[in-house]
Write an enzyme that holds these catalytic residues in place. Sequence first.
Site, PDB file in Angstrom:
ATOM      1  CD  GLU A 129      -4.145  -2.790   6.928  1.00 37.72           C
ATOM      2  OE1 GLU A 129      -5.353  -2.988   7.156  1.00 37.72           O
ATOM      3  OE2 GLU A 129      -3.604  -1.685   7.059  1.00 37.72           O
ATOM      4  CD  GLU A 131      -8.040   0.473   3.017  1.00 36.53           C
ATOM      5  OE1 GLU A 131      -7.033  -0.057   2.484  1.00 36.53           O
ATOM      6  OE2 GLU A 131      -8.139   0.647   4.228  1.00 36.53           O
ATOM      7  CG  ASP A 163      -6.922   3.690   3.424  1.00 38.16           C
ATOM      8  OD1 ASP A 163      -8.020   4.207   3.125  1.00 38.16           O
ATOM      9  OD2 ASP A 163      -6.690   3.180   4.536  1.00 38.16           O
ATOM     10  NE  ARG A 198      -9.358  -2.186   4.021  1.00 41.94           N
ATOM     11  CZ  ARG A 198      -8.399  -2.628   4.850  1.00 41.94           C
ATOM     12  NH1 ARG A 198      -7.860  -3.804   4.680  1.00 41.94           N
ATOM     13  NH2 ARG A 198      -7.998  -1.871   5.845  1.00 41.94           N
ATOM     14  CD  GLU A 244      -9.779   0.954   7.856  1.00 42.10           C
ATOM     15  OE1 GLU A 244      -8.959   0.384   7.131  1.00 42.10           O
ATOM     16  OE2 GLU A 244      -9.528   1.994   8.479  1.00 42.10           O
ATOM     17  NE  ARG A 266      -2.003   2.120   3.568  1.00 53.12           N
ATOM     18  CZ  ARG A 266      -2.680   2.702   4.549  1.00 53.12           C
ATOM     19  NH1 ARG A 266      -3.931   2.361   4.792  1.00 53.12           N
ATOM     20  NH2 ARG A 266      -2.121   3.603   5.314  1.00 53.12           N
ATOM     21  CG  HIS A 320      -8.200   6.932   6.324  1.00 50.23           C
ATOM     22  ND1 HIS A 320      -8.402   7.534   7.532  1.00 50.23           N
ATOM     23  CD2 HIS A 320      -7.849   5.671   6.588  1.00 50.23           C
ATOM     24  CE1 HIS A 320      -8.167   6.658   8.486  1.00 50.23           C
ATOM     25  NE2 HIS A 320      -7.831   5.530   7.950  1.00 50.23           N
ATOM     26  CE1 TYR A 377      -4.761   6.307   5.913  1.00 53.33           C
ATOM     27  CE2 TYR A 377      -4.617   6.563   8.280  1.00 53.33           C
ATOM     28  CZ  TYR A 377      -4.679   5.761   7.170  1.00 53.33           C
ATOM     29  OH  TYR A 377      -4.634   4.426   7.317  1.00 53.33           O
ATOM     30  CD1 TRP A 382      -7.207  11.865  10.884  1.00 50.81           C
ATOM     31  CD2 TRP A 382      -7.541   9.697  11.303  1.00 50.81           C
ATOM     32  NE1 TRP A 382      -5.983  11.245  10.928  1.00 50.81           N
ATOM     33  CE2 TRP A 382      -6.157   9.912  11.175  1.00 50.81           C
ATOM     34  CE3 TRP A 382      -8.024   8.399  11.541  1.00 50.81           C
ATOM     35  CZ2 TRP A 382      -5.225   8.880  11.301  1.00 50.81           C
ATOM     36  CZ3 TRP A 382      -7.109   7.384  11.681  1.00 50.81           C
ATOM     37  CH2 TRP A 382      -5.706   7.618  11.574  1.00 50.81           C
TER      38      TRP A 382
HETATM   39  C1  CS2 Z   1      -6.031   2.152   8.163  1.00 51.67           C
HETATM   40  C2  CS2 Z   1      -5.857   1.988   9.654  1.00 51.67           C
HETATM   41  O1  CS2 Z   1      -4.992   0.072   7.995  1.00 51.67           O
HETATM   42  C3  CS2 Z   1      -5.735   0.849   7.440  1.00 51.67           C
HETATM   43  O2  CS2 Z   1      -6.200   0.689   6.335  1.00 51.67           O
HETATM   44  O3  CS2 Z   1      -7.172   2.730   7.675  1.00 51.67           O
HETATM   45  O4  CS2 Z   1      -4.596   2.491   9.947  1.00 51.67           O
HETATM   46  C4  CS2 Z   1      -6.885   2.661  10.562  1.00 51.67           C
HETATM   47  O5  CS2 Z   1      -6.884   4.026  10.412  1.00 51.67           O
HETATM   48  C5  CS2 Z   1      -6.629   2.292  11.983  1.00 51.67           C
HETATM   49  O6  CS2 Z   1      -6.604   0.920  12.110  1.00 51.67           O
HETATM   50  C6  CS2 Z   1      -7.661   2.922  12.907  1.00 51.67           C
HETATM   51  O7  CS2 Z   1      -7.644   2.352  14.152  1.00 51.67           O
HETATM   52 MG    MG Z   2      -7.829   1.803   5.829  1.00 52.52          MG
END
Ligand code: CS2
Ligand code: MG
Length: 402
Positions: A339, A236, A210, A283, A262, A147, A212, A159, A402
């Site tokens: 992941e 993602e 990602d 995910r 996630e 990634r 986010h 991020y 975020w």
């Molecule tokens: C992220 C994570 O792994 C990912 O794809 O989006 O770092 C996520 O922000 C954290 O697990 C939040 O706890």
């Molecule tokens: Mg993520």
Amino acid sequence: MKITNIKVIVTCPDRNFVTVKIETDAGIYGIGDATLNGRELSVASYLKDHVAPCLIGKEAGRIEDIWQYLYRGCYWRRGAVTMTAIAAIDTALWDIKAKAANMPLYELLGGKSRDGVMVYGHANGRDISETTDEVAKYLDLGYKAIRAQTGIPGLSSTYGVSKDKMYYEPADGDLPTENIWSTSKYINHIPKLFDHLRDKFGFDIHLLHDAHHRLTPQEAAKVGKSLEPYNLFWLEDTVPAENQEAFRMIRQHTTTPLAVGEVFNSIWDCKKLIEEGLIDYIRSTVVHAGGISHLKKIFEFASLHHVRSGSHGATDLSPVCMGAALHLDTAIYNFGVQEYMRHTEKTDAVFPHAYTFKDGYLYPGDTPGHGVDIDEKLAAKYPYERAYLPVNRLEDGSMFNW
Ligand code: CS2
Ligand code: MG
């Protein structure tokens, strides 16, 4: 085999983890991850104060019944705290059942569908050249999937970009730090990253990205289109997915594969996404989506609709979650990728585990159960430390995702 005791262990070996340990009258115990990043103590209380008293004396082998008891029986269904607590109990019970059968957990889940579990790591840098160096490091370690995230010119923080690289830790303050975001700056910059990476490394590695949850459907469609020439493994979390319909528009405009899930905690969060074929990868993971029992149902449902798994495996999911996820990844038919953000040495010492990494793949090992344990004495040396994920604002000061 009756449940005699349930311990809830909170420890902070470089970051906070909550672990459930279920003991039985047969002397066999099982453990489950109950970590919810930034809200750890809520889950610990839910388990200690509301779940454990109901389960003492119950038959440990009745996993599905206990799952339904905790899901239906609390009246207030779903939600991250409830589903993380259920997940931890469920994982610990599967661990017990597999230990009692003297089998690695994947055998109880249907046996091996594959020999190894392909994982992806996080290459992140402050600019394109730093991210490129990070990608090269992962390639040297044998990774087949990586990634890539990069800082955006004109934004002081982004991020996915951190100092500690290999052990990326987003919960970075005892109160939430504040980030600043600009979607237009991001949209202009991100194709340049993948153009550079494909130019340098070719098309034989899998590249992922990602977003986010920071885009609108229209912006997501545009980013997906702009990344098509670089043949991503997936894009993602483009838009927040409370509104599952939003993915229809993205889907109509781009062939870049889409991944999400996630933050989902049940099949109801992704039912439409899956049955309408609006995504390519789901995910969700063991610790936040109701444990082995519920995640297996999500993955089996996904397999009917050409959707593959891509479980979340960030640092805030403990080695217990990782071990359990690897057994499920090994057994299911429609596995995509897992992941894998590495844990620090301190974390690994608290959670001795049977899984191993080799050449881009993780292997769950053949230890009976899910193969992950907790060293309680060592865990007790690292008391809880309050830690939050950051929050995010637009350049005009308004709150954002975020
Ligand atoms: C992220 C994570 O792994 C990912 O794809 O989006 O770092 C996520 O922000 C954290 O697990 C939040 O706890
Ligand atoms: Mg993520």
